[in-house]
Each structure stands twice: as C-alpha cells, then as structure tokens.
Design a protein around this motif. Structure first.
Motif, PDB file in Angstrom:
ATOM      1  N   LEU A  89       0.645  -1.383  -0.077  1.00  0.00           N
ATOM      2  CA  LEU A  89      -0.160   0.187   0.200  1.00  0.00           C
ATOM      3  C   LEU A  89       0.851   1.350  -0.053  1.00  0.00           C
ATOM      4  CD1 LEU A  89      -2.794  -1.336   2.536  1.00  0.00           C
ATOM      5  CD2 LEU A  89      -3.140  -0.537   0.201  1.00  0.00           C
ATOM      6  N   GLN A  90       1.970   1.089   0.877  1.00  0.00           N
ATOM      7  CA  GLN A  90       2.871   2.528   0.975  1.00  0.00           C
ATOM      8  C   GLN A  90       3.535   2.570  -0.449  1.00  0.00           C
ATOM      9  OE1 GLN A  90       5.737   2.348   3.957  1.00  0.00           O
ATOM     10  NE2 GLN A  90       7.129   3.721   3.042  1.00  0.00           N
ATOM     11  N   ILE A  91       3.880   1.658  -1.037  1.00  0.00           N
ATOM     12  CA  ILE A  91       4.627   1.809  -2.397  1.00  0.00           C
ATOM     13  C   ILE A  91       3.682   2.107  -3.366  1.00  0.00           C
ATOM     14  CG2 ILE A  91       5.834   0.433  -4.216  1.00  0.00           C
ATOM     15  CD1 ILE A  91       6.695  -1.620  -1.952  1.00  0.00           C
ATOM     16  N   ALA A  92       2.510   1.742  -3.302  1.00  0.00           N
ATOM     17  CA  ALA A  92       1.494   2.280  -4.378  1.00  0.00           C
ATOM     18  C   ALA A  92       1.206   3.578  -4.082  1.00  0.00           C
ATOM     19  CB  ALA A  92       0.094   1.323  -4.078  1.00  0.00           C
ATOM     20  N   MET A  93       0.990   4.179  -3.119  1.00  0.00           N
ATOM     21  CA  MET A  93       0.951   5.469  -2.838  1.00  0.00           C
ATOM     22  C   MET A  93       1.887   6.419  -3.050  1.00  0.00           C
ATOM     23  SD  MET A  93      -1.732   5.621   0.640  1.00  0.00           S
ATOM     24  CE  MET A  93      -2.522   4.040   0.945  1.00  0.00           C
ATOM     25  N   MET A  94       3.051   6.065  -2.899  1.00  0.00           N
ATOM     26  CA  MET A  94       4.466   6.629  -3.377  1.00  0.00           C
ATOM     27  C   MET A  94       4.325   6.767  -4.827  1.00  0.00           C
ATOM     28  SD  MET A  94       6.976   5.256  -0.471  1.00  0.00           S
ATOM     29  CE  MET A  94       8.380   6.377  -0.787  1.00  0.00           C
ATOM     30  N   ALA A  95       4.096   5.589  -5.583  1.00  0.00           N
ATOM     31  CA  ALA A  95       4.304   5.698  -6.830  1.00  0.00           C
ATOM     32  C   ALA A  95       3.360   6.699  -7.576  1.00  0.00           C
ATOM     33  CB  ALA A  95       3.956   4.319  -7.463  1.00  0.00           C
ATOM     34  N   LEU A  96       2.226   7.139  -7.122  1.00  0.00           N
ATOM     35  CA  LEU A  96       1.257   7.722  -7.367  1.00  0.00           C
ATOM     36  C   LEU A  96       1.523   9.213  -7.381  1.00  0.00           C
ATOM     37  CD1 LEU A  96      -2.198   5.836  -6.641  1.00  0.00           C
ATOM     38  CD2 LEU A  96      -0.991   6.218  -8.920  1.00  0.00           C
ATOM     39  N   GLY A  97       2.732   9.445  -6.453  1.00  0.00           N
ATOM     40  CA  GLY A  97       3.235  10.776  -6.280  1.00  0.00           C
ATOM     41  C   GLY A  97       2.238  11.400  -5.507  1.00  0.00           C
ATOM     42  N   LEU A  98       1.306  11.082  -4.733  1.00  0.00           N
ATOM     43  CA  LEU A  98       0.468  11.735  -3.835  1.00  0.00           C
ATOM     44  C   LEU A  98       1.306  12.695  -2.784  1.00  0.00           C
ATOM     45  CD1 LEU A  98      -1.884   9.035  -2.834  1.00  0.00           C
ATOM     46  CD2 LEU A  98      -2.173  10.736  -4.898  1.00  0.00           C
ATOM     47  N   GLN A  99       0.705  13.837  -2.444  1.00  0.00           N
ATOM     48  CA  GLN A  99       1.652  15.044  -1.766  1.00  0.00           C
ATOM     49  C   GLN A  99       0.887  15.131  -0.241  1.00  0.00           C
ATOM     50  OE1 GLN A  99       4.664  16.191  -2.758  1.00  0.00           O
ATOM     51  NE2 GLN A  99       4.196  14.759  -4.415  1.00  0.00           N
ATOM     52  N   PRO A 100       1.975  15.527   0.695  1.00  0.00           N
ATOM     53  CA  PRO A 100       1.199  15.758   1.795  1.00  0.00           C
ATOM     54  C   PRO A 100       0.046  16.711   1.992  1.00  0.00           C
ATOM     55  CG  PRO A 100       3.678  15.804   2.200  1.00  0.00           C
ATOM     56  CD  PRO A 100       3.046  15.668   0.789  1.00  0.00           C
ATOM     57  N   GLY A 101      -0.991  16.252   2.670  1.00  0.00           N
ATOM     58  CA  GLY A 101      -2.333  17.185   2.479  1.00  0.00           C
ATOM     59  C   GLY A 101      -3.164  16.615   1.771  1.00  0.00           C
ATOM     60  N   ASP A 102      -2.877  15.820   0.680  1.00  0.00           N
ATOM     61  CA  ASP A 102      -3.829  15.436  -0.273  1.00  0.00           C
ATOM     62  C   ASP A 102      -4.809  14.279   0.512  1.00  0.00           C
ATOM     63  OD1 ASP A 102      -2.516  16.475  -2.357  1.00  0.00           O
ATOM     64  OD2 ASP A 102      -1.685  14.667  -3.160  1.00  0.00           O
ATOM     65  N   GLU A 103      -5.915  14.200   0.075  1.00  0.00           N
ATOM     66  CA  GLU A 103      -6.914  13.307   0.720  1.00  0.00           C
ATOM     67  C   GLU A 103      -7.216  12.189   0.001  1.00  0.00           C
ATOM     68  OE1 GLU A 103     -10.655  15.709   1.289  1.00  0.00           O
ATOM     69  OE2 GLU A 103      -9.749  17.015   2.839  1.00  0.00           O
ATOM     70  N   VAL A 104      -7.136  11.025   0.899  1.00  0.00           N
ATOM     71  CA  VAL A 104      -7.233   9.645   0.304  1.00  0.00           C
ATOM     72  C   VAL A 104      -8.626   8.905   0.971  1.00  0.00           C
ATOM     73  CG1 VAL A 104      -6.020   7.485   0.035  1.00  0.00           C
ATOM     74  CG2 VAL A 104      -4.938   9.398  -0.148  1.00  0.00           C
ATOM     75  N   ILE A 105      -9.449   8.829   0.309  1.00  0.00           N
ATOM     76  CA  ILE A 105     -10.766   8.052   0.968  1.00  0.00           C
ATOM     77  C   ILE A 105     -10.650   6.586   1.071  1.00  0.00           C
ATOM     78  CG2 ILE A 105     -13.242   7.961   0.775  1.00  0.00           C
ATOM     79  CD1 ILE A 105     -13.095  10.429  -0.856  1.00  0.00           C
ATOM     80  N   THR A 106     -11.103   6.114   2.197  1.00  0.00           N
ATOM     81  CA  THR A 106     -11.143   4.717   2.490  1.00  0.00           C
ATOM     82  C   THR A 106     -12.020   4.466   3.481  1.00  0.00           C
ATOM     83  OG1 THR A 106      -9.344   2.784   2.769  1.00  0.00           O
ATOM     84  CG2 THR A 106      -9.118   4.771   4.378  1.00  0.00           C
ATOM     85  N   PRO A 107     -12.484   3.009   3.834  1.00  0.00           N
ATOM     86  CA  PRO A 107     -13.318   2.694   4.769  1.00  0.00           C
ATOM     87  C   PRO A 107     -12.569   2.778   6.114  1.00  0.00           C
ATOM     88  CG  PRO A 107     -12.930   0.673   3.504  1.00  0.00           C
ATOM     89  CD  PRO A 107     -11.794   1.982   2.966  1.00  0.00           C
ATOM     90  N   SER A 108     -13.501   3.072   7.015  1.00  0.00           N
ATOM     91  CA  SER A 108     -12.967   3.102   8.432  1.00  0.00           C
ATOM     92  C   SER A 108     -13.273   1.527   8.942  1.00  0.00           C
ATOM     93  CB  SER A 108     -13.971   3.908   9.450  1.00  0.00           C
ATOM     94  OG  SER A 108     -13.741   3.822  10.721  1.00  0.00           O
ATOM     95  N   PHE A 109     -14.062   0.708   8.335  1.00  0.00           N
ATOM     96  CA  PHE A 109     -14.509  -0.577   8.636  1.00  0.00           C
ATOM     97  C   PHE A 109     -13.446  -1.623   8.063  1.00  0.00           C
ATOM     98  CE2 PHE A 109     -17.045  -4.502   8.868  1.00  0.00           C
ATOM     99  CZ  PHE A 109     -17.209  -4.620  10.373  1.00  0.00           C
ATOM    100  N   THR A 110     -12.225  -1.706   8.402  1.00  0.00           N
ATOM    101  CA  THR A 110     -11.156  -2.442   7.910  1.00  0.00           C
ATOM    102  C   THR A 110      -9.895  -2.416   8.951  1.00  0.00           C
ATOM    103  OG1 THR A 110      -9.882  -2.764   5.851  1.00  0.00           O
ATOM    104  CG2 THR A 110     -10.181  -0.647   6.582  1.00  0.00           C
ATOM    105  N   TYR A 111      -8.987  -3.463   8.189  1.00  0.00           N
ATOM    106  CA  TYR A 111      -7.834  -3.311   9.101  1.00  0.00           C
ATOM    107  C   TYR A 111      -7.050  -2.056   8.941  1.00  0.00           C
ATOM    108  CZ  TYR A 111      -3.306  -5.190  10.502  1.00  0.00           C
ATOM    109  OH  TYR A 111      -2.178  -5.458  11.109  1.00  0.00           O
ATOM    110  N   ILE A 112      -6.191  -1.911   9.999  1.00  0.00           N
ATOM    111  CA  ILE A 112      -5.723  -0.578  10.027  1.00  0.00           C
ATOM    112  C   ILE A 112      -4.678  -0.041   9.131  1.00  0.00           C
ATOM    113  CG2 ILE A 112      -3.851  -1.025  11.677  1.00  0.00           C
ATOM    114  CD1 ILE A 112      -6.401   1.960  11.707  1.00  0.00           C
ATOM    115  N   ALA A 113      -4.141  -1.058   8.369  1.00  0.00           N
ATOM    116  CA  ALA A 113      -2.861  -0.805   7.606  1.00  0.00           C
ATOM    117  C   ALA A 113      -3.128   0.113   6.351  1.00  0.00           C
ATOM    118  CB  ALA A 113      -2.613  -2.210   6.692  1.00  0.00           C
ATOM    119  N   THR A 114      -4.359   0.261   5.868  1.00  0.00           N
ATOM    120  CA  THR A 114      -4.606   1.165   4.913  1.00  0.00           C
ATOM    121  C   THR A 114      -4.657   2.680   5.406  1.00  0.00           C
ATOM    122  OG1 THR A 114      -6.387  -0.326   4.431  1.00  0.00           O
ATOM    123  CG2 THR A 114      -6.457   1.453   2.946  1.00  0.00           C
TER     124      THR A 114
END
Ligand SMILES: Cc1ncc(COP(=O)(O)O)c(C=O)c1O
Length: 376
Positions: free
Chosen positions: A60-85
């Motif tokens: 997950l970390q490598i994927a997010m780094m590869a997309l060039g996301l920058q600090p402050g960018d918002e990423v939407i994900t469920p709360s009902f899941t394992y914490i890794a995301t």
C-alpha cells in the motif's frame, strides 16, 4: 481460525524440495523463484505487472508513493477495515478520509464515497473486505468523473472474480490503477512468513513501483527517487509459487465451508450470514456473521465469542475498533465523524474459523455451538 499446518502437510514434498532448491542456490534475495512467482501471479490475476514486496502494508505504501501523492492530499478509504490502509495514508502525511460501508457487503458504499470527495481528494482505496469485492464498477465511474486514482486493497480477496454488468469479469486487484495484496500466512494465498505484491497494468507506474520497492533505484547505486527496501525473499516466493497452483482449490474449500455454515444457520433468526452481491464471487477470507440483539448487541456478541472460546472454538472480531474511533485518527474532522453503519457493524460482527482444512465434523461442532448459544 486457520490450519496452515495441515495445509502444508498436503504439499509438503513439493514445498520442502522448493525450499531446499533455494538453499542450494543460495540466491536468497531476488532469486529465480521471485521472478517466476511474479510472472505466474500476473497470469493468474490477468495483470500486466506484478512487483513482489515484503508485506501488504508496504504494498500500500509503495502504491501511494508511486502515485506521487503529496502531504495534505486526501485519500478516501473505509473506516471498517484493518488499520494498514489508514496507517499508510497517515505515514505518508496524506489525510485519511473515512467513508461508510454498505452494511451487507462490508465494503465501501459508493454513495457515501462520492459525498466524501473534496477538491483535495486525490485517491480512493477500496478494500475487498473478508474476500467480497467492493463495487468496483461504480467506484471506477466515480474516480473517472472526479479524476482520482484508485488503489484496490486486495489483501483479503486474492482470487475473487469481479463480474461487470456487461457480463465480463476481472480479478479484484486488477481493476483500479494499482492493486495491492498480502501473503500473510493466514491469507487465502499465504506464505510461511511475510510477503506482499503490487499489481498494475500501467508500464510507467510499474517502473516507478519497482524503483520505489528497491531504494528508488533502477540502476544499482543510482537513486533517482526516494524509495524503501521492500523485498519478497526467494524462499517465500518459491513456496507461494507452489501454493498459487492450489489457490483455486483452496478457494473452493473455503466456499464449501461457507455453504455448510450458511445451511446450518438458515433458520437462525438471530444471525445474518454473509451476503454475496451478484457482482462478486466471494472467496471467503473470513466467514463473518452479523449477530443482532436488541438491548446489548456488543455484550451478546462478545458473549458468543467467549462461549465459543470455552468450547475450544476460535472466533474473532474483525475489527473491534474502527479507524475513526482509533486514538490516532479520532481527531479527523475531514472524515465523516458519525459513522452509524460502521459502528453498528463493529458491535455485531463475529468471524468463525475459515480455512481450507475444515471437515464436516468440525463444522458441525462449530455450528451446533453457535446455534446453541444463539438459541436457535
Ligand atoms: C485489508 C488488509 N490490508 C492490508 C493488510 C496488510 O498486510 P500485511 O499484514 O501483509 O502487511 C492486511 C493484513 O492483514 C489486510 O487485511
């Protein structure tokens, strides 16, 4: 909850030989089996590129780094899941934004997801929870409309087919821009230690993903970007390559156990068995019941957990505290503060033993005890 030992014994001679071969080759890192497994997994999944890495969280970390996301960018994900995301989003100084899930599928609800989009939103990370696909067709439409990236967290659903409304199908983890998975030993495709992978059809992203997983280099000692050190070791790859040949059988065994559970609970009004949406071919990483009791749902559910434990039956609450209630994330006001569906589920879910080695006697014992407690 799992029986990886019996599963190992069924393929022991092949696995032992493969491990010995790696030891004899002494190519413990980046050996032939790593490339073979990546290529076989790409074929199985129908993905152009598979980059193995150290675990599903790194993926997950490598994927997010590869997309060039920058600090402050918002990423939407469920709360009902394992914490890794959520953890990885925060680690990269991105802002997690929680969206509600559908109470039947346990996966992100497209309507709620769209409501959570702001001008700062850059990506969506749906999770195919418990082995059931998130509604990817709708998610991809929303992503396209708002120009967002999609990373599928496929840690729990490897092998799951997503069925499109036009009748075509694709494996989960190959629908978004990037898919990630975990080979944690209890996963449907489990290693004998940690492991993970990042999958994509995009050549440019694949090159970047490979570089990031390898200290940001494409040529040894020339570091063009910031990366990390995340490798699947050769012994794990050799084991996974053998187990990949059995993945469809393993999934079939899980489905058989799920069907047994379903039948045994069919007349139990207190229990809701796992829903299967028409678009998803459930791979039952978990068999998760919703157990409802009017006055004290959490107490009643926890009581079942305890009762099963007293009868030497493992059961688990995945997950007892959702992301928006975790100390580290409860301050987030960009997220929907009130998450009634997630909170409702958190108090009522319970997962029963689910693996490839459950026999009828075990299943009968488990279901009898569940029915006994819930007063069928
Ligand atoms: C949904 C989900 N995402 C990510 C991960 C992280 O995988 P790993 O434990 O290999 O880092 C897991 C593992 O449990 C998971 O279930």
């Amino acid at each position: 909850m799992v029986d990886t030992k019996t599963q190992y014994h069924k393929i022991k001679s092949q696995v032992d030989a493969a491990i010995l071969e790696v030891m004899e080759s002494s190519a413990f890192i980046n050996g032939k089996a790593v490339h073979d497994f990546a290529s076989h997994l790409s074929s199985y999944q129908g993905a152009k590129h598979t980059v193995p890495c150290a675990n599903g969280t790194d993926a997950l970390q490598i994927a997010m780094m590869a997309l060039g996301l920058q600090p402050g960018d918002e990423v939407i994900t469920p709360s009902f899941t394992y914490i890794a995301t959520t953890e990885v989003i925060a680690l990269l100084r991105l802002t997690p934004v929680f969206a509600e899930v559908d109470s039947r599928t346990f996966c992100i609800d497209p309507t709620e997801l769209e409501k959570a989009i702001t001008p700062k939103t850059k990506a969506i990370v749906p999770v195919h929870l418990y082995g059931h696909a998130a509604p990817m067709e709708e998610i991809m439409d929303i992503a396209k409309k708002h120009n967002l990236y999609v990373i599928e967290d496929n840690a729990q659903a490897i092998g799951c087919d997503y069925l499109y409304s036009n009748g075509s199908k694709k494996k989960t983890g190959t629908i978004g821009h990037i898919g990630t998975t975990s080979f944690y030993p209890s996963k449907n495709l489990g290693a004998f230690g940690d492991g993970g992978a990042v999958l994509t059809d995009d050549d440019t992203l694949a090159d970047k993903i490979k570089m990031i997983a390898n200290h940001g280099q494409s040529k040894r000692y020339y570091h063009d970007i910031v990366g990390c050190n995340s490798r699947l070791d050769t012994i794990q790859a050799a084991i996974l390559d053998i187990k990949l040949n059995h993945l469809d059988e393993y999934i079939a065994e899980r489905r058989k156990a799920a069907d047994f559970y379903d039948k045994a609970f069919a007349n139990n009004k207190r229990l809701k068995v796992p829903f299967r949406a028409g678009y998803s071919n459930h791979v039952f990483h978990q068999y998760t019941l919703i157990i409802d009791e009017m006055n004290d749902p959490r107490g009643y559910r926890d009581g079942l957990n305890q009762f099963l434990s007293e009868n030497k039956i493992p059961s688990m609450i995945y997950y007892p505290v959702p992301g928006h209630k975790q100390k580290r994330f409860e301050h987030l006001d960009v997220a929907a503060k009130s998450m009634p569906v997630t909170d409702w589920l958190t108090e009522r879910v319970i997962s029963l033993p689910m693996h490839t080695e459950l026999d009828e006697e075990q299943l009968e014992f488990i279901t009898d005890k569940v029915n006994e407690y819930t007063g069928k």
